[in-house]
Enzyme design. Structure first.
Site, PDB file in Angstrom:
ATOM      1  N   ARG A  39      -3.554 -73.666  19.132  1.00  0.00           N
ATOM      2  CA  ARG A  39      -4.750 -74.708  19.168  1.00  0.00           C
ATOM      3  C   ARG A  39      -6.471 -73.870  19.844  1.00  0.00           C
ATOM      4  O   ARG A  39      -7.438 -73.744  19.069  1.00  0.00           O
ATOM      5  CB  ARG A  39      -4.863 -75.326  20.472  1.00  0.00           C
ATOM      6  CG  ARG A  39      -3.943 -76.707  20.156  1.00  0.00           C
ATOM      7  CD  ARG A  39      -3.557 -77.385  20.865  1.00  0.00           C
ATOM      8  NE  ARG A  39      -2.846 -78.994  19.906  1.00  0.00           N
ATOM      9  CZ  ARG A  39      -2.089 -79.848  20.851  1.00  0.00           C
ATOM     10  NH1 ARG A  39      -1.824 -79.389  22.177  1.00  0.00           N
ATOM     11  NH2 ARG A  39      -1.853 -81.060  19.707  1.00  0.00           N
ATOM     12  N   LYS A 207      12.334 -88.931  19.469  1.00  0.00           N
ATOM     13  CA  LYS A 207      11.806 -91.223  19.908  1.00  0.00           C
ATOM     14  C   LYS A 207      11.418 -91.661  18.378  1.00  0.00           C
ATOM     15  O   LYS A 207      10.371 -90.785  18.217  1.00  0.00           O
ATOM     16  CB  LYS A 207      10.958 -91.300  20.071  1.00  0.00           C
ATOM     17  CG  LYS A 207      12.263 -90.638  21.736  1.00  0.00           C
ATOM     18  CD  LYS A 207      10.856 -91.321  23.179  1.00  0.00           C
ATOM     19  CE  LYS A 207      10.518 -91.183  24.616  1.00  0.00           C
ATOM     20  NZ  LYS A 207       9.729 -91.468  25.280  1.00  0.00           N
ATOM     21  N   GLY A 360       1.903 -80.496  16.762  1.00  0.00           N
ATOM     22  CA  GLY A 360       2.914 -79.357  17.438  1.00  0.00           C
ATOM     23  C   GLY A 360       3.655 -78.846  18.029  1.00  0.00           C
ATOM     24  O   GLY A 360       3.669 -77.625  17.805  1.00  0.00           O
ATOM     25  N   GLY A 384      -0.764 -86.622  17.856  1.00  0.00           N
ATOM     26  CA  GLY A 384      -0.963 -87.627  17.883  1.00  0.00           C
ATOM     27  C   GLY A 384      -1.320 -88.583  17.442  1.00  0.00           C
ATOM     28  O   GLY A 384      -1.967 -90.068  16.185  1.00  0.00           O
TER      29      GLY A 384
END
Length: 403
Positions: A39, A207, A360, A384
């Site tokens: 980043r 998840k 990421g 996200g």
């Protein structure tokens, strides 16, 4: 969307002007050492262009999740040093967010200087749900660059957040998309509107609940949707299979069953799994069929037969979106699934496919497993934010730029 770009700002002239830049410098740290500088590297082009053009650059960014107050373990000090190295120039770090040190340093900036404010989330107003509180922080940030300042949004990883340094400052200053945000938006528009077929999506990670909306949205657009990582076990359980002690979201089993009923011809699950007794790098690994996971063993990667099948699906794709590793790639014994799928994407890209790596963990896997970064068409920095865009949500930090 009528969003002004960094080039628009540079053509208007920035010499001697204060420019506030929201960057995404939220890098992983291990005992104060940066383990993946991706980043930071991605934020350099915008900052360098502004500095070279003579702007007085003030950078805001967050690191981790401090609780709205200063916390030394989330200080941006290591980031300032790494950023300075990448830029080839000194980057000052203010001792506070918008306090006396930040003000004094901002007033002392000369043309081309770069000042990084301390972690923006050390100020609770940044993430406040109260519009007035966020606006008061935004006004304090504007004070650092002056009334004739400008705002450049270059932290794509936060544009899905309605936060003071992302959204509210854009209501107070002329606003522009940095090179990173502009590139991300262009790529995501290509993934959602002008998608060349066949379109393959690869989703991993732990998840199902994190990815459910994106699965629902992309299952209607993709020709094949591959599911790996920890989330595959909830899907396997939805098929009535035993998953041993693997990661399982009980509350999502019914949802996964419905998805399999509706999109069964598009969704592809692993056919074999690499299992171990415990979550540890040295836990002995064995490969079993997906319907033969022993009690007391947990799946930590997809197996070689699954990689072969997934590779076949990816080999003729013209568009590929990959978000989430296939297994625990940080442990060498459980990295083959992620590496194999990534290599298949690189091969398809070499044959002309448009490939996007989002998230990421996937980007970190590419670097850690030694895959060529230029083997993919685009590596996204905003996990996200990318997912919310692909779910069809409006992102506040992008929407405000087009006003």
């Amino acid at each position: 969307m009528g969003i002004k770009s960094l080039d628009d700002l540079l053509s208007e002239g920035v010499t001697g002007r204060g420019v506030l830049v929201r960057s995404d410098l939220n890098v992983p740290l291990d005992d104060g050492s940066i383990t993946d500088p991706g980043r930071i590297i991605a934020s350099v082009p915008t900052l360098k262009a502004l500095s070279d053009a003579g702007a007085k650059v003030v950078v805001t960014a967050h690191l981790g999740r401090p609780k709205g107050e200063p916390d030394p373990k989330f200080s941006l000090a290591p980031v300032a040093a790494a950023l300075g190295e990448r830029l080839g120039r000194h980057v000052q770090l203010a001792g506070d967010v918008v306090g006396s040190d930040a003000l004094a340093r901002a007033e002392g900036l000369t043309d081309g200087d770069i000042l990084l404010l301390e972690n923006i989330r050390f100020d609770g107003r940044e993430t406040s749900k109260d519009d007035a509180e966020r606006l008061s922080l935004a006004r304090a940030l504007v004070e650092l660059v002056g009334e004739d300042g400008a705002f450049v949004s270059d932290g794509f990883g936060v544009v899905h957040r309605k936060q003071a340094s992302v959204y509210d400052v854009a209501t107070l200053l002329p606003h522009y998309a940095g090179t990173l945000v502009a590139a991300e938006v262009k790529v995501l528009e290509q993934l959602t509107s002008s998608t060349e077929k066949p379109y393959a999506v690869v989703l991993g990670g732990s998840k199902v609940s994190d990815k459910i909306a994106v699965i629902e949205n992309l299952a209607t657009k993709a020709d094949s949707l591959v599911i790996g990582g920890g989330m595959c076990f909830t899907f396997l359980a939805a098929q009535g299979l035993s998953v041993g002690s693997s990661l399982l979201e009980e509350s999502m089993v019914d949802t996964c069953r419905k998805l399999l009923d509706t999109y069964g011809d598009v969704l592809h699950l692993p056919v074999d799994i690499v299992v171990a007794e415990k979550f540890a790098a040295d836990s002995p690994a064995e490969t079993v069929a997906a319907d033969k996971i022993p009690d007391g063993k947990m799946g930590l990667d997809v197996g070689p037969e699954s990689v072969k099948r997934f590779t076949a699906l990816l080999s003729n794709a013209k568009t590929i979106f990959w978000n989430g590793p296939m297994g625990v790639f940080e442990f060498p014994a459980f990295a083959a699934g992620t590496k194999g799928v990534a290599e298949a994407i690189v091969a398809a890209t070499g044959k002309g496919a448009f490939s996007v790596v989002g998230g990421g963990d996937s980007a970190a896997a590419v670097r850690q497993l030694g895959l060529p970064e230029d083997g993919f068409s685009h590596i996204s920095t905003g996990g996200g934010a990318s997912l919310e865009y692909l779910e069809g949500k409006e992102l506040p930090g992008i929407q405000i730029l087009s006003d």
